[in-house]
Design a protein around this motif. Structure first.
Motif, PDB file in Angstrom:
ATOM      1  N   PHE A   3      16.276-119.724 -42.392  1.00  0.00           N
ATOM      2  CA  PHE A   3      16.760-120.129 -43.705  1.00  0.00           C
ATOM      3  C   PHE A   3      17.313-121.537 -43.569  1.00  0.00           C
ATOM      4  O   PHE A   3      18.120-121.809 -42.668  1.00  0.00           O
ATOM      5  CB  PHE A   3      17.856-119.191 -44.205  1.00  0.00           C
ATOM      6  CG  PHE A   3      18.509-119.630 -45.487  1.00  0.00           C
ATOM      7  CD1 PHE A   3      17.790-119.645 -46.669  1.00  0.00           C
ATOM      8  CD2 PHE A   3      19.833-120.020 -45.512  1.00  0.00           C
ATOM      9  CE1 PHE A   3      18.387-120.047 -47.864  1.00  0.00           C
ATOM     10  CE2 PHE A   3      20.448-120.415 -46.693  1.00  0.00           C
ATOM     11  CZ  PHE A   3      19.715-120.430 -47.872  1.00  0.00           C
ATOM     12  N   ILE A   4      16.880-122.438 -44.442  1.00  0.00           N
ATOM     13  CA  ILE A   4      17.404-123.795 -44.461  1.00  0.00           C
ATOM     14  C   ILE A   4      18.084-124.018 -45.794  1.00  0.00           C
ATOM     15  O   ILE A   4      17.474-123.861 -46.848  1.00  0.00           O
ATOM     16  CB  ILE A   4      16.291-124.845 -44.233  1.00  0.00           C
ATOM     17  CG1 ILE A   4      15.671-124.653 -42.850  1.00  0.00           C
ATOM     18  CG2 ILE A   4      16.851-126.257 -44.397  1.00  0.00           C
ATOM     19  CD1 ILE A   4      14.514-125.585 -42.540  1.00  0.00           C
ATOM     20  N   ASN A   5      19.366-124.354 -45.721  1.00  0.00           N
ATOM     21  CA  ASN A   5      20.166-124.642 -46.903  1.00  0.00           C
ATOM     22  C   ASN A   5      20.501-126.127 -46.885  1.00  0.00           C
ATOM     23  O   ASN A   5      21.105-126.613 -45.927  1.00  0.00           O
ATOM     24  CB  ASN A   5      21.444-123.802 -46.885  1.00  0.00           C
ATOM     25  CG  ASN A   5      22.218-123.915 -48.163  1.00  0.00           C
ATOM     26  OD1 ASN A   5      21.662-124.065 -49.241  1.00  0.00           O
ATOM     27  ND2 ASN A   5      23.536-123.847 -48.053  1.00  0.00           N
ATOM     28  N   SER A   6      20.099-126.838 -47.903  1.00  0.00           N
ATOM     29  CA  SER A   6      20.247-128.291 -47.950  1.00  0.00           C
ATOM     30  C   SER A   6      21.096-128.699 -49.139  1.00  0.00           C
ATOM     31  O   SER A   6      20.886-128.237 -50.255  1.00  0.00           O
ATOM     32  CB  SER A   6      18.855-128.913 -48.082  1.00  0.00           C
ATOM     33  OG  SER A   6      18.932-130.249 -48.484  1.00  0.00           O
ATOM     34  N   LYS A   7      22.066-129.580 -48.862  1.00  0.00           N
ATOM     35  CA  LYS A   7      22.895-130.151 -49.932  1.00  0.00           C
ATOM     36  C   LYS A   7      22.826-131.661 -49.808  1.00  0.00           C
ATOM     37  O   LYS A   7      23.061-132.209 -48.726  1.00  0.00           O
ATOM     38  CB  LYS A   7      24.344-129.693 -49.806  1.00  0.00           C
ATOM     39  CG  LYS A   7      24.514-128.201 -49.966  1.00  0.00           C
ATOM     40  CD  LYS A   7      25.954-127.795 -49.788  1.00  0.00           C
ATOM     41  CE  LYS A   7      26.039-126.290 -49.820  1.00  0.00           C
ATOM     42  NZ  LYS A   7      27.104-125.795 -50.643  1.00  0.00           N
ATOM     43  N   VAL A   8      22.508-132.319 -50.913  1.00  0.00           N
ATOM     44  CA  VAL A   8      22.513-133.784 -50.960  1.00  0.00           C
ATOM     45  C   VAL A   8      23.351-134.212 -52.157  1.00  0.00           C
ATOM     46  O   VAL A   8      23.525-133.462 -53.110  1.00  0.00           O
ATOM     47  CB  VAL A   8      21.086-134.383 -51.056  1.00  0.00           C
ATOM     48  CG1 VAL A   8      20.263-134.015 -49.825  1.00  0.00           C
ATOM     49  CG2 VAL A   8      20.369-133.927 -52.309  1.00  0.00           C
ATOM     50  N   ASN A   9      23.862-135.434 -52.108  1.00  0.00           N
ATOM     51  CA  ASN A   9      24.744-135.890 -53.182  1.00  0.00           C
ATOM     52  C   ASN A   9      24.027-136.768 -54.198  1.00  0.00           C
ATOM     53  O   ASN A   9      24.672-137.482 -54.956  1.00  0.00           O
ATOM     54  CB  ASN A   9      25.958-136.625 -52.610  1.00  0.00           C
ATOM     55  CG  ASN A   9      25.601-137.929 -51.951  1.00  0.00           C
ATOM     56  OD1 ASN A   9      24.490-138.108 -51.466  1.00  0.00           O
ATOM     57  ND2 ASN A   9      26.546-138.860 -51.907  1.00  0.00           N
ATOM     58  N   VAL A  10      22.714-136.702 -54.224  1.00  0.00           N
ATOM     59  CA  VAL A  10      21.916-137.454 -55.196  1.00  0.00           C
ATOM     60  C   VAL A  10      20.979-136.488 -55.919  1.00  0.00           C
ATOM     61  O   VAL A  10      20.657-135.434 -55.392  1.00  0.00           O
ATOM     62  CB  VAL A  10      21.088-138.575 -54.503  1.00  0.00           C
ATOM     63  CG1 VAL A  10      22.004-139.618 -53.897  1.00  0.00           C
ATOM     64  CG2 VAL A  10      20.161-137.992 -53.450  1.00  0.00           C
ATOM     65  N   PRO A  11      20.546-136.839 -57.130  1.00  0.00           N
ATOM     66  CA  PRO A  11      19.578-135.991 -57.815  1.00  0.00           C
ATOM     67  C   PRO A  11      18.219-136.055 -57.112  1.00  0.00           C
ATOM     68  O   PRO A  11      17.845-137.100 -56.574  1.00  0.00           O
ATOM     69  CB  PRO A  11      19.475-136.582 -59.217  1.00  0.00           C
ATOM     70  CG  PRO A  11      20.445-137.704 -59.298  1.00  0.00           C
ATOM     71  CD  PRO A  11      20.991-137.961 -57.940  1.00  0.00           C
ATOM     72  N   LEU A  12      17.509-134.942 -57.113  1.00  0.00           N
ATOM     73  CA  LEU A  12      16.165-134.881 -56.543  1.00  0.00           C
ATOM     74  C   LEU A  12      15.160-134.554 -57.642  1.00  0.00           C
ATOM     75  O   LEU A  12      15.382-133.629 -58.428  1.00  0.00           O
ATOM     76  CB  LEU A  12      16.073-133.793 -55.467  1.00  0.00           C
ATOM     77  CG  LEU A  12      16.926-133.960 -54.218  1.00  0.00           C
ATOM     78  CD1 LEU A  12      16.837-132.707 -53.355  1.00  0.00           C
ATOM     79  CD2 LEU A  12      16.492-135.188 -53.434  1.00  0.00           C
TER      80      LEU A  12
END
Length: 114
Positions: A3-12
């Motif tokens: 399972f890969i959980n990804s959080k970024v602080n920009v819109p995708l």
């Protein structure tokens, strides 16, 4: 059972999410016995992430959970690849990416446990 959980602080964009999902699916095979066939991915964008007390640059926090164990070399190779993926797809500098690994002994699926 990765399972890969990804959080970024920009819109995708939807296109960026699709590219990330595909590239992460390829990258997980760097861990022996793991493949996209069992991979679940969560992509959270526009998160309130802060690094060194600031939110003035692109950054990511990525969690990789696997059933079983992997070697340090496997994790080194996957860290390098994940860092490249986020640099190339999202424009995040590799020094603004944290990657956390977790090995899980018990994993449930389809009403039973492995």
């Amino acid at each position: 059972m990765p399972f890969i959980n990804s959080k970024v602080n920009v819109p995708l964009s939807d296109e960026a999410k699709e590219v990330l999902k595909t590239k992460l699916g390829q990258a997980i095979s760097l861990i022996p016995g793991k493949s996209e066939n069992w991979l679940m991915v969560n992509l959270e964008d526009d998160c309130s992430l802060y690094f060194k007390g600031k939110n003035n640059t692109r950054m990511a926090f990525v969690e990789v959970k696997i059933f079983g164990h992997a070697t340090d070399r496997d994790y080194d190779r996957l860290t390098e690849e994940i860092s490249k993926i986020y640099r190339d797809v999202v424009g995040i500098s590799q020094d603004k990416i944290y990657i956390k690994y977790e090995e899980v002994e018990h994993w449930g699926w389809n009403g039973t446990n492995f």
